[in-house]
Design a protein around this motif. Structure first.
Motif, PDB file in Angstrom:
ATOM      1  N   VAL A  33       0.462  -5.591 -16.075  1.00  0.00           N
ATOM      2  CA  VAL A  33       1.218  -5.073 -14.939  1.00  0.00           C
ATOM      3  C   VAL A  33       2.301  -4.109 -15.410  1.00  0.00           C
ATOM      4  O   VAL A  33       2.514  -3.040 -14.820  1.00  0.00           O
ATOM      5  CB  VAL A  33       1.829  -6.234 -14.131  1.00  0.00           C
ATOM      6  N   LEU A  34       3.003  -4.471 -16.478  1.00  0.00           N
ATOM      7  CA  LEU A  34       4.065  -3.607 -17.002  1.00  0.00           C
ATOM      8  C   LEU A  34       3.512  -2.253 -17.424  1.00  0.00           C
ATOM      9  O   LEU A  34       4.077  -1.197 -17.107  1.00  0.00           O
ATOM     10  CB  LEU A  34       4.749  -4.287 -18.182  1.00  0.00           C
ATOM     11  N   ASP A  35       2.387  -2.268 -18.142  1.00  0.00           N
ATOM     12  CA  ASP A  35       1.798  -1.012 -18.607  1.00  0.00           C
ATOM     13  C   ASP A  35       1.251  -0.196 -17.444  1.00  0.00           C
ATOM     14  O   ASP A  35       1.365   1.033 -17.436  1.00  0.00           O
ATOM     15  CB  ASP A  35       0.686  -1.304 -19.621  1.00  0.00           C
ATOM     16  N   ALA A  36       0.657  -0.865 -16.450  1.00  0.00           N
ATOM     17  CA  ALA A  36       0.102  -0.146 -15.303  1.00  0.00           C
ATOM     18  C   ALA A  36       1.202   0.569 -14.529  1.00  0.00           C
ATOM     19  O   ALA A  36       1.032   1.714 -14.097  1.00  0.00           O
ATOM     20  CB  ALA A  36      -0.654  -1.121 -14.398  1.00  0.00           C
ATOM     21  N   VAL A  37       2.343  -0.094 -14.329  1.00  0.00           N
ATOM     22  CA  VAL A  37       3.460   0.547 -13.636  1.00  0.00           C
ATOM     23  C   VAL A  37       4.030   1.689 -14.487  1.00  0.00           C
ATOM     24  O   VAL A  37       4.349   2.770 -13.970  1.00  0.00           O
ATOM     25  CB  VAL A  37       4.550  -0.481 -13.293  1.00  0.00           C
ATOM     26  N   ALA A  38       4.139   1.467 -15.794  1.00  0.00           N
ATOM     27  CA  ALA A  38       4.649   2.517 -16.680  1.00  0.00           C
ATOM     28  C   ALA A  38       3.763   3.764 -16.645  1.00  0.00           C
ATOM     29  O   ALA A  38       4.265   4.893 -16.735  1.00  0.00           O
ATOM     30  CB  ALA A  38       4.755   1.986 -18.109  1.00  0.00           C
ATOM     31  N   GLU A  39       2.459   3.579 -16.496  1.00  0.00           N
ATOM     32  CA  GLU A  39       1.543   4.717 -16.427  1.00  0.00           C
ATOM     33  C   GLU A  39       1.801   5.596 -15.205  1.00  0.00           C
ATOM     34  O   GLU A  39       1.438   6.766 -15.185  1.00  0.00           O
ATOM     35  CB  GLU A  39       0.093   4.219 -16.404  1.00  0.00           C
ATOM     36  N   LEU A  40       2.429   5.031 -14.185  1.00  0.00           N
ATOM     37  CA  LEU A  40       2.708   5.791 -12.965  1.00  0.00           C
ATOM     38  C   LEU A  40       3.954   6.669 -13.077  1.00  0.00           C
ATOM     39  O   LEU A  40       4.230   7.456 -12.167  1.00  0.00           O
ATOM     40  CB  LEU A  40       2.866   4.832 -11.781  1.00  0.00           C
ATOM     41  N   GLY A  41       4.729   6.501 -14.169  1.00  0.00           N
ATOM     42  CA  GLY A  41       5.862   7.401 -14.367  1.00  0.00           C
ATOM     43  C   GLY A  41       7.148   6.841 -14.905  1.00  0.00           C
ATOM     44  O   GLY A  41       7.843   7.534 -15.671  1.00  0.00           O
ATOM     45  N   PRO A  42       7.579   5.618 -14.532  1.00  0.00           N
ATOM     46  CA  PRO A  42       8.881   5.128 -15.007  1.00  0.00           C
ATOM     47  C   PRO A  42       8.934   5.007 -16.531  1.00  0.00           C
ATOM     48  O   PRO A  42       7.988   4.517 -17.167  1.00  0.00           O
ATOM     49  CB  PRO A  42       9.001   3.742 -14.354  1.00  0.00           C
ATOM     50  N   GLY A  43      10.047   5.434 -17.114  1.00  0.00           N
ATOM     51  CA  GLY A  43      10.214   5.322 -18.558  1.00  0.00           C
ATOM     52  C   GLY A  43      10.658   3.944 -19.003  1.00  0.00           C
ATOM     53  O   GLY A  43      10.606   3.619 -20.189  1.00  0.00           O
ATOM     54  N   PHE A  44      11.118   3.131 -18.041  1.00  0.00           N
ATOM     55  CA  PHE A  44      11.605   1.779 -18.349  1.00  0.00           C
ATOM     56  C   PHE A  44      11.079   0.849 -17.268  1.00  0.00           C
ATOM     57  O   PHE A  44      11.327   1.059 -16.077  1.00  0.00           O
ATOM     58  CB  PHE A  44      13.135   1.770 -18.357  1.00  0.00           C
ATOM     59  N   VAL A  45      10.327  -0.148 -17.677  1.00  0.00           N
ATOM     60  CA  VAL A  45       9.749  -1.116 -16.751  1.00  0.00           C
ATOM     61  C   VAL A  45      10.062  -2.516 -17.271  1.00  0.00           C
ATOM     62  O   VAL A  45       9.849  -2.808 -18.449  1.00  0.00           O
ATOM     63  CB  VAL A  45       8.225  -0.948 -16.606  1.00  0.00           C
ATOM     64  N   PRO A  68       0.830  -1.211   0.000  1.00  0.00           N
ATOM     65  CA  PRO A  68       0.000   0.000   0.000  1.00  0.00           C
ATOM     66  C   PRO A  68       0.861   1.256   0.000  1.00  0.00           C
ATOM     67  O   PRO A  68       1.779   1.390   0.799  1.00  0.00           O
ATOM     68  CB  PRO A  68      -0.807  -0.135   1.308  1.00  0.00           C
ATOM     69  N   GLY A  69       0.569   2.172  -0.904  1.00  0.00           N
ATOM     70  CA  GLY A  69       1.330   3.410  -1.014  1.00  0.00           C
ATOM     71  C   GLY A  69       2.483   3.348  -1.989  1.00  0.00           C
ATOM     72  O   GLY A  69       3.164   4.360  -2.213  1.00  0.00           O
ATOM     73  N   LEU A  70       2.711   2.177  -2.591  1.00  0.00           N
ATOM     74  CA  LEU A  70       3.854   2.052  -3.496  1.00  0.00           C
ATOM     75  C   LEU A  70       3.724   2.953  -4.717  1.00  0.00           C
ATOM     76  O   LEU A  70       4.721   3.422  -5.266  1.00  0.00           O
ATOM     77  CB  LEU A  70       4.006   0.591  -3.947  1.00  0.00           C
ATOM     78  N   GLU A  71       2.478   3.219  -5.138  1.00  0.00           N
ATOM     79  CA  GLU A  71       2.284   4.055  -6.320  1.00  0.00           C
ATOM     80  C   GLU A  71       2.872   5.450  -6.135  1.00  0.00           C
ATOM     81  O   GLU A  71       3.367   6.065  -7.088  1.00  0.00           O
ATOM     82  CB  GLU A  71       0.799   4.137  -6.695  1.00  0.00           C
ATOM     83  N   ALA A  72       2.845   5.974  -4.906  1.00  0.00           N
ATOM     84  CA  ALA A  72       3.413   7.300  -4.657  1.00  0.00           C
ATOM     85  C   ALA A  72       4.926   7.284  -4.785  1.00  0.00           C
ATOM     86  O   ALA A  72       5.535   8.281  -5.197  1.00  0.00           O
ATOM     87  CB  ALA A  72       3.005   7.788  -3.264  1.00  0.00           C
ATOM     88  N   LEU A  73       5.562   6.178  -4.441  1.00  0.00           N
ATOM     89  CA  LEU A  73       7.011   6.043  -4.618  1.00  0.00           C
ATOM     90  C   LEU A  73       7.358   5.902  -6.094  1.00  0.00           C
ATOM     91  O   LEU A  73       8.328   6.518  -6.580  1.00  0.00           O
ATOM     92  CB  LEU A  73       7.517   4.832  -3.840  1.00  0.00           C
ATOM     93  N   ILE A  74       6.573   5.110  -6.812  1.00  0.00           N
ATOM     94  CA  ILE A  74       6.864   4.854  -8.232  1.00  0.00           C
ATOM     95  C   ILE A  74       6.834   6.145  -9.045  1.00  0.00           C
ATOM     96  O   ILE A  74       7.532   6.273 -10.063  1.00  0.00           O
ATOM     97  CB  ILE A  74       5.886   3.812  -8.798  1.00  0.00           C
ATOM     98  N   ALA A  75       6.073   7.124  -8.604  1.00  0.00           N
ATOM     99  CA  ALA A  75       6.012   8.404  -9.328  1.00  0.00           C
ATOM    100  C   ALA A  75       7.372   9.086  -9.393  1.00  0.00           C
ATOM    101  O   ALA A  75       7.603   9.940 -10.265  1.00  0.00           O
ATOM    102  CB  ALA A  75       4.996   9.322  -8.650  1.00  0.00           C
TER     103      ALA A  75
END
Length: 309
Positions: A201-213, A173-180
């Motif tokens: 999962v890869l696309d969902a994490v990429a949507e949060l900000g990282p350019g490489f997942v 919980p709260g990991l999305e704020a770190l991923i930004a």
């Protein structure tokens, strides 16, 4: 002149009690272990020690505190060449103790740990040291534990243009704020993004900000999503070298080696895909040895009892 590499890792350090068994015990069953190893562990701690073993100095920002378990973990980290910044310095504390059972015939492991649940909110402590910690950093790794502190470190690094790598072992919980605040995310096969499955999962994490997942799959292909500066997302696969089952001694810490070696390469200025390829090679070699750092310190299959660590 190129800046000397320095990796800063922020996250979990534990005391690992590792026993090698013929099988994981059934309810009410008692087993006699074939080997015992007591040493430090944790994703960020093992990643920092991996970087040092590869010649890249590393600083670990974590929570140890004062106590007998903390002393064992700190001594092991220092012996491995890792500089420790303790966010609980001067306060009573005890790192989590992880119980690890490694199955002799397959190298598979079962782990039980409370992780970082008892450390509390460490944002204030991280704020007090972040400028000093990042002064010479050329890359940062966060493992999703001690989330408040990790967000402080990752956000400050991101603002300074220091590449930030996420070791995405599991969803918290709260990991999305770190991923930004993360530039590159390397996920384990076990990471379950809420409400998303499979390649999503890869696309969902990429949507949060990282350019490489990227997402590993044990000894299988590593799937990658890369987003260009103009927003174009591409997919690719990185194939690890084949490791025959007969050569697998221990999978414990292989993911930590993957992330630590990748982060060490980033700290040296290597492109992220090439850095990931280095990490995959090191992780593939690590499973041929006992423990997370056996590939760096001992012969294949060796195991020792190290209560002093």
């Amino acid at each position: 002149m190129r800046t000397p590499p320095l990796l800063v890792c922020c996250g979990l350090a534990t005391l690992d009690v590792v026993q090698v068994v013929d099988h994981v015990p059934a309810p009410d069953e008692k087993l006699v272990a074939g080997d015992l190893d007591v040493s430090f562990g944790g994703p960020a701690a093992n990643a920092a020690a991996t970087a040092v073993a590869l010649g890249v100095p590393a600083v670990l920002v974590t929570a140890l505190g004062a106590g007998p378990v903390a002393d064992l973990v700190r001594a092991g980290l220092v012996a491995a060449g890792v500089e420790v910044v303790d966010l609980l310095a001067g306060r009573p504390g005890s790192p989590a103790v992880s119980t690890v059972l490694v199955t002799r015939s397959t190298g598979e492991r079962a782990v039980v740990s409370v992780n970082a649940t008892g450390a509390g909110d460490l944002r204030g402590a991280a704020d007090a040291v972040v400028d000093q910690v990042l002064a010479r950093a050329t890359a940062v790794l966060v493992d999703g534990h001690h989330l408040g502190a990790a967000r402080v470190v990752a956000a400050a690094a991101h603002t300074r243009g220091i590449p930030v790598l996420l070791d995405g072992g599991s969803w918290k919980p709260g990991l999305e704020a770190l991923i930004a605040h993360v530039d590159h995310a390397v996920l384990s096969a076990d990471l379950a993004f809420p409400g998303v499955a499979g390649d999503g999962v890869l696309d969902a994490v990429a949507e949060l900000g990282p350019g490489f997942v990227a997402q590993s799959a044990g000894g299988g292909p590593v799937r990658i999503r890369a987003t260009s500066a103009d927003g174009v997302r591409t997919s690719s696969v990185l194939q690890p070298p084949d490791v025959p089952a007969s050569e697998v001694v221990d999978t414990l810490g292989a993911g930590d080696v993957l992330h630590g070696a990748t982060a060490a390469a980033l700290a040296r200025g290597v492109d992220v895909r090439a850095a990931l390829a280095e990490g995959v090679l090191r992780a593939s070699e690590s499973v041929r040895h006992r423990g997370a750092l056996g590939w760096a310190s001992g012969p294949r299959g060796s195991s020792t009892v190290r209560p002093s660590r």
